[in-house]
Write a protein that holds these residues in place. Structure first.
Motif, PDB file in Angstrom:
ATOM      1  N   GLU A 158       0.809  -1.221   0.000  1.00 43.96           N
ATOM      2  CA  GLU A 158       0.000   0.000   0.000  1.00 43.96           C
ATOM      3  C   GLU A 158       0.843   1.272   0.000  1.00 43.96           C
ATOM      4  O   GLU A 158       0.315   2.374   0.131  1.00 43.96           O
ATOM      5  CB  GLU A 158      -0.965   0.012   1.194  1.00 43.96           C
ATOM      6  CG  GLU A 158      -2.001  -1.114   1.178  1.00 43.96           C
ATOM      7  CD  GLU A 158      -2.811  -1.123  -0.108  1.00 43.96           C
ATOM      8  OE1 GLU A 158      -3.010  -0.052  -0.702  1.00 43.96           O
ATOM      9  OE2 GLU A 158      -3.241  -2.214  -0.511  1.00 43.96           O
ATOM     10  N   GLY A 160       2.733   4.379  -1.353  1.00 40.62           N
ATOM     11  CA  GLY A 160       2.430   5.175  -2.536  1.00 40.62           C
ATOM     12  C   GLY A 160       3.638   5.664  -3.300  1.00 40.62           C
ATOM     13  O   GLY A 160       3.706   6.822  -3.687  1.00 40.62           O
ATOM     14  N   GLN A 162       6.059   5.949  -6.596  1.00 40.73           N
ATOM     15  CA  GLN A 162       5.777   5.924  -8.038  1.00 40.73           C
ATOM     16  C   GLN A 162       6.760   4.986  -8.738  1.00 40.73           C
ATOM     17  O   GLN A 162       7.957   5.048  -8.490  1.00 40.73           O
ATOM     18  CB  GLN A 162       5.909   7.330  -8.614  1.00 40.73           C
ATOM     19  CG  GLN A 162       5.331   7.466 -10.017  1.00 40.73           C
ATOM     20  CD  GLN A 162       5.392   8.912 -10.483  1.00 40.73           C
ATOM     21  OE1 GLN A 162       6.338   9.625 -10.211  1.00 40.73           O
ATOM     22  NE2 GLN A 162       4.364   9.342 -11.188  1.00 40.73           N
TER      23      GLN A 162
ATOM     24  N   THR B  83      -4.936   4.826   2.794  1.00 37.89           N
ATOM     25  CA  THR B  83      -3.966   3.730   2.687  1.00 37.89           C
ATOM     26  C   THR B  83      -4.641   2.406   3.008  1.00 37.89           C
ATOM     27  O   THR B  83      -4.493   1.418   2.285  1.00 37.89           O
ATOM     28  CB  THR B  83      -2.786   3.967   3.649  1.00 37.89           C
ATOM     29  OG1 THR B  83      -2.192   5.219   3.345  1.00 37.89           O
ATOM     30  CG2 THR B  83      -1.739   2.872   3.524  1.00 37.89           C
ATOM     31  N   GLY B  86      -6.741   1.058   0.396  1.00 42.21           N
ATOM     32  CA  GLY B  86      -6.018   0.652  -0.814  1.00 42.21           C
ATOM     33  C   GLY B  86      -6.071   1.671  -1.937  1.00 42.21           C
ATOM     34  O   GLY B  86      -5.931   1.331  -3.099  1.00 42.21           O
ATOM     35  N   TYR B  88      -4.420   4.994  -1.578  1.00 44.89           N
ATOM     36  CA  TYR B  88      -3.304   5.955  -1.583  1.00 44.89           C
ATOM     37  C   TYR B  88      -2.176   5.542  -2.514  1.00 44.89           C
ATOM     38  O   TYR B  88      -1.540   6.397  -3.139  1.00 44.89           O
ATOM     39  CB  TYR B  88      -2.754   6.169  -0.162  1.00 44.89           C
ATOM     40  CG  TYR B  88      -2.032   7.492  -0.041  1.00 44.89           C
ATOM     41  CD1 TYR B  88      -2.723   8.642   0.322  1.00 44.89           C
ATOM     42  CD2 TYR B  88      -0.674   7.613  -0.323  1.00 44.89           C
ATOM     43  CE1 TYR B  88      -2.087   9.872   0.393  1.00 44.89           C
ATOM     44  CE2 TYR B  88      -0.031   8.839  -0.257  1.00 44.89           C
ATOM     45  CZ  TYR B  88      -0.738   9.961   0.104  1.00 44.89           C
ATOM     46  OH  TYR B  88      -0.107  11.175   0.164  1.00 44.89           O
ATOM     47  N   ASP B  89      -1.922   4.232  -2.653  1.00 47.50           N
ATOM     48  CA  ASP B  89      -0.836   3.813  -3.549  1.00 47.50           C
ATOM     49  C   ASP B  89      -1.171   4.139  -5.009  1.00 47.50           C
ATOM     50  O   ASP B  89      -0.277   4.415  -5.806  1.00 47.50           O
ATOM     51  CB  ASP B  89      -0.502   2.328  -3.367  1.00 47.50           C
ATOM     52  CG  ASP B  89      -1.692   1.416  -3.588  1.00 47.50           C
ATOM     53  OD1 ASP B  89      -2.833   1.846  -3.334  1.00 47.50           O
ATOM     54  OD2 ASP B  89      -1.481   0.268  -4.011  1.00 47.50           O
ATOM     55  N   GLY B  92      -0.439   7.700  -5.386  1.00 48.51           N
ATOM     56  CA  GLY B  92       1.010   7.851  -5.428  1.00 48.51           C
ATOM     57  C   GLY B  92       1.584   7.531  -6.799  1.00 48.51           C
ATOM     58  O   GLY B  92       2.497   8.201  -7.273  1.00 48.51           O
ATOM     59  N   GLN B  93       1.042   6.494  -7.451  1.00 54.33           N
ATOM     60  CA  GLN B  93       1.526   6.143  -8.778  1.00 54.33           C
ATOM     61  C   GLN B  93       1.237   7.271  -9.763  1.00 54.33           C
ATOM     62  O   GLN B  93       2.027   7.552 -10.651  1.00 54.33           O
ATOM     63  CB  GLN B  93       0.866   4.836  -9.245  1.00 54.33           C
ATOM     64  CG  GLN B  93       1.286   4.378 -10.631  1.00 54.33           C
ATOM     65  CD  GLN B  93       2.795   4.159 -10.749  1.00 54.33           C
ATOM     66  OE1 GLN B  93       3.448   3.669  -9.843  1.00 54.33           O
ATOM     67  NE2 GLN B  93       3.365   4.565 -11.874  1.00 54.33           N
ATOM     68  N   TYR B  94       0.099   7.937  -9.576  1.00 54.58           N
ATOM     69  CA  TYR B  94      -0.273   9.035 -10.472  1.00 54.58           C
ATOM     70  C   TYR B  94       0.521  10.301 -10.162  1.00 54.58           C
ATOM     71  O   TYR B  94       1.058  10.941 -11.059  1.00 54.58           O
ATOM     72  CB  TYR B  94      -1.780   9.303 -10.343  1.00 54.58           C
ATOM     73  CG  TYR B  94      -2.265  10.513 -11.110  1.00 54.58           C
ATOM     74  CD1 TYR B  94      -2.584  10.406 -12.461  1.00 54.58           C
ATOM     75  CD2 TYR B  94      -2.392  11.751 -10.492  1.00 54.58           C
ATOM     76  CE1 TYR B  94      -3.016  11.496 -13.177  1.00 54.58           C
ATOM     77  CE2 TYR B  94      -2.821  12.855 -11.200  1.00 54.58           C
ATOM     78  CZ  TYR B  94      -3.135  12.736 -12.542  1.00 54.58           C
ATOM     79  OH  TYR B  94      -3.556  13.824 -13.253  1.00 54.58           O
ATOM     80  N   ALA B  95       0.591  10.627  -8.864  1.00 52.84           N
ATOM     81  CA  ALA B  95       1.097  11.946  -8.485  1.00 52.84           C
ATOM     82  C   ALA B  95       2.586  11.981  -8.154  1.00 52.84           C
ATOM     83  O   ALA B  95       3.190  13.046  -8.145  1.00 52.84           O
ATOM     84  CB  ALA B  95       0.305  12.474  -7.292  1.00 52.84           C
ATOM     85  N   GLY B  96       3.197  10.843  -7.856  1.00 49.14           N
ATOM     86  CA  GLY B  96       4.615  10.825  -7.520  1.00 49.14           C
ATOM     87  C   GLY B  96       4.924  11.673  -6.302  1.00 49.14           C
ATOM     88  O   GLY B  96       4.319  11.505  -5.245  1.00 49.14           O
ATOM     89  N   SER B  99       2.170  13.413  -3.902  1.00 43.88           N
ATOM     90  CA  SER B  99       1.523  12.797  -2.748  1.00 43.88           C
ATOM     91  C   SER B  99       2.543  12.203  -1.781  1.00 43.88           C
ATOM     92  O   SER B  99       2.183  11.719  -0.722  1.00 43.88           O
ATOM     93  CB  SER B  99       0.547  11.708  -3.213  1.00 43.88           C
ATOM     94  OG  SER B  99       1.244  10.724  -3.943  1.00 43.88           O
ATOM     95  N   ASN B 108       1.402   7.720   4.976  1.00 47.86           N
ATOM     96  CA  ASN B 108       1.219   6.534   4.132  1.00 47.86           C
ATOM     97  C   ASN B 108       2.379   5.559   4.288  1.00 47.86           C
ATOM     98  O   ASN B 108       2.189   4.338   4.365  1.00 47.86           O
ATOM     99  CB  ASN B 108       1.083   6.957   2.662  1.00 47.86           C
ATOM    100  CG  ASN B 108       1.294   5.808   1.689  1.00 47.86           C
ATOM    101  OD1 ASN B 108       2.335   5.709   1.057  1.00 47.86           O
ATOM    102  ND2 ASN B 108       0.311   4.928   1.595  1.00 47.86           N
ATOM    103  N   SER B 112       1.368   1.966   5.621  1.00 45.39           N
ATOM    104  CA  SER B 112       1.520   0.845   4.691  1.00 45.39           C
ATOM    105  C   SER B 112       2.463  -0.214   5.264  1.00 45.39           C
ATOM    106  O   SER B 112       2.210  -1.413   5.133  1.00 45.39           O
ATOM    107  CB  SER B 112       2.009   1.335   3.331  1.00 45.39           C
ATOM    108  OG  SER B 112       3.293   1.914   3.432  1.00 45.39           O
ATOM    109  N   GLU B 116       1.450  -4.010   6.178  1.00 43.33           N
ATOM    110  CA  GLU B 116       2.212  -5.069   5.531  1.00 43.33           C
ATOM    111  C   GLU B 116       2.724  -6.091   6.541  1.00 43.33           C
ATOM    112  O   GLU B 116       2.708  -7.286   6.289  1.00 43.33           O
ATOM    113  CB  GLU B 116       3.406  -4.430   4.792  1.00 43.33           C
ATOM    114  CG  GLU B 116       4.164  -5.370   3.908  1.00 43.33           C
ATOM    115  CD  GLU B 116       3.442  -5.639   2.596  1.00 43.33           C
ATOM    116  OE1 GLU B 116       2.491  -4.912   2.288  1.00 43.33           O
ATOM    117  OE2 GLU B 116       3.830  -6.583   1.901  1.00 43.33           O
TER     118      GLU B 116
END
Lengths: 342, 159
Positions: A158, A160, A162, B83, B86, B88-89, B92-96, B99, B108, B112, B116
């Motif tokens: 989870e 975030g 990139q 988070t 499910g 926030y990740d 994060g992939q979009y905003a780098g 976020s 996060n 996370s 985990e």
């Protein structure tokens, strides 16, 4: 056995299996994303939940491997007692998925680690044991799980962070094959064991670039040892080079005089469709395992494909090795699967 | 067949040459697009923070100084919630960095890791691993603050 051991060894890297070694059955179990992919209908068991009914990702992976093994045994109509040796591996520390599964099926185990090349490493060894008579029937299997691989090699699931577009998506799934002699199943004729190749690529989010030279090395050894050329095969697949490694391998092979264009594909590109948000494509032991043990074997059985070469590729890095600045050592193992004749 | 030296041309290729050849196929990161995404998502998180702070000031009687604690706590709560759900990740992939840099990214990284490692138990799992990613932020944050503090103290003594 009609053939003498001198017929077995083609070269230091390539083994020949003249004793009618065949894949008696195969089975696959996968997670939800793989089930939604283009090969979804071909998998034996599709879980709609990444947990596969378990309470942790690790147990989920174990469940997938157990399912694949049990289904393969059932399809071959044999029990674990009739299998002499179990070759298996996964990506987790100490091959833990394999060890727990082997305890359940109670078959003598030879655990193996070849990162994502484990699918063909285990199949090649199973074929060799059956061919040489050390085993009447052998079982080859491997597994990977997206979330367990993320935890082991990267970040919490989870988190975030990139990822770059060259990253790959670890396939959640497991594949198993029962190898024996006789019947009319696909034959295993050759295996080429790879050498470790390291071309200095350090980025763990770009394993396609790192692994392509290892695949090229093994494929070139295979062609030169067997006297075959790419066009002798109806299909040649690599395990998980994905969108970055795929064109690089074609380039490397072309440089050395092998034109792969007509027959070449990659399991990491076959297991997902383009719109599934998997970055460059699939990876993991299960990438080559679930494609080979479903689609490829099906096609060979039906006669749609006559000769297939599966070259499973593995990036042999550990989280410690790349954090300490080492480049990524890679390996590839190839197994030739052919149809026809009983 | 003999095992004499094969024409492994690509293996004799130098590592440097291979890196150049492979680079042709490695997808380029779209820096401009990533920057725009990071800017608007990061900016939106800050805007949300400002709105929350204003709410605390206008409706709950906080001052501008005292409102910062409940504001940060609220953002952390939202981040941890996203988070856990499910989401926030994916952000994060979009905003780098958009976020990752605000306090929500810090939250996060802790949440996370806690999720985990829950399967390894509360003490050695959650407790021992929660700060796996956030730990370095804290360490270098404290070290940087210490150095900045020394510089400030020395500057005041001189001036």
């Amino acid at each position: 056995m009609n053939n003498r051991p001198s017929d077995f060894r083609v070269s230091r890297q390539t083994w020949h299996f003249p004793n009618d070694v065949r894949i008696l059955s195969t089975a696959t179990a996968v997670g939800p994303k793989e089930g939604e992919g283009p090969l979804g209908a071909l998998f034996d068991k599709v879980y709609d939940d990444m947990y596969a009914g378990q309470d942790s990702w690790e147990n989920a992976e174990r469940q997938l491997l157990e399912d694949a093994v049990n289904l393969a045994l059932k399809k071959a109509n044999v029990t674990g007692q009739e299998i002499d040796v179990f070759f298996a591996g996964d990506l987790l520390n100490q091959n833990i998925t394999t060890n727990f599964t082997a305890e359940k099926v109670s078959i003598p185990l030879m655990g193996m680690y070849g990162a994502c090349s484990t699918s063909m490493l285990t199949l090649a060894n199973a074929a060799a044991q059956v061919n040489s008579g050390y085993a009447n029937k052998a079982l080859a299997a491997c597994s990977s799980h997206n979330a367990t691989a993320e935890r082991q090699y990267r970040y919490p699931t989870e988190y975030g962070g990139q990822k770059p577009p060259s990253a790959q998506w670890t396939v959640t799934g497991a594949g198993a094959a029962v190898v024996g002699t006789g019947g009319s199943g696909p034959r295993i004729t050759y295996a080429t064991i790879g050498k470790v190749v390291d071309m200095g690529i350090k980025d763990p989010f770009d394993m396609g670039s790192a692994m392509a030279p290892a695949a090229a090395s093994t494929l070139q050894a295979h062609f030169s040892d067997t006297g075959r050329s790419p066009n002798d095969y109806d299909l040649i697949v690599t395990g998980d080079l994905a969108a970055v490694g795929f064109p690089i391998l074609k380039d490397l092979m072309k440089t050395d005089g092998y034109d792969m264009d007509r027959v070449y594909n990659d399991c990491g590109l076959m297991v997902y469709s383009a719109d599934q948000d998997v970055f460059a494509g699939g990876s993991g032991c299960a990438s080559s395992a679930v494609v080979t043990y479903s689609y490829l074997v099906d096609q060979v059985k039906r006669g749609q494909l006559k000769k297939v070469l599966v070259c499973a590729t593995g990036a042999l890095l550990s989280p410690v090795s790349y954090q300490q600045g080492n480049s990524i050592p890679c390996i590839a193992h190839a197994v030739a699967i052919e149809g026809g004749g009983s | 067949m003999a095992t004499k030296a094969k024409s492994n041309g690509s293996n004799q290729m130098t590592k440097q040459l291979y890196k150049q050849q492979a680079a042709k196929y490695q997808p380029k990161r779209n820096v401009l697009l990533n920057s725009i995404r990071a800017f608007w998502v990061g900016g939106s998180i800050c805007l949300l923070g400002q709105a929350i702070q204003n709410i605390y000031i206008n409706f709950f009687g906080f001052t501008e100084k005292t409102a910062s604690n409940p504001t940060v706590a609220t953002l952390i709560f939202l981040s941890v919630l996203l988070t856990g759900l499910g989401v926030y990740d994916n952000i994060g992939q979009y905003a780098g960095a958009g976020s990752a840099v605000p306090v929500t990214g810090f939250a996060n990284s802790i949440a996370s890791a806690a999720i985990e490692h829950r399967s390894e138990g509360f003490v050695l799992g959650v407790g021992g691993n929660m700060f796996k990613l956030a730990g370095s932020v804290i360490v270098f944050g404290v070290v940087a603050a210490f150095i900045a503090g020394i510089i400030k103290t020395v500057w005041k003594m001189i001036v």
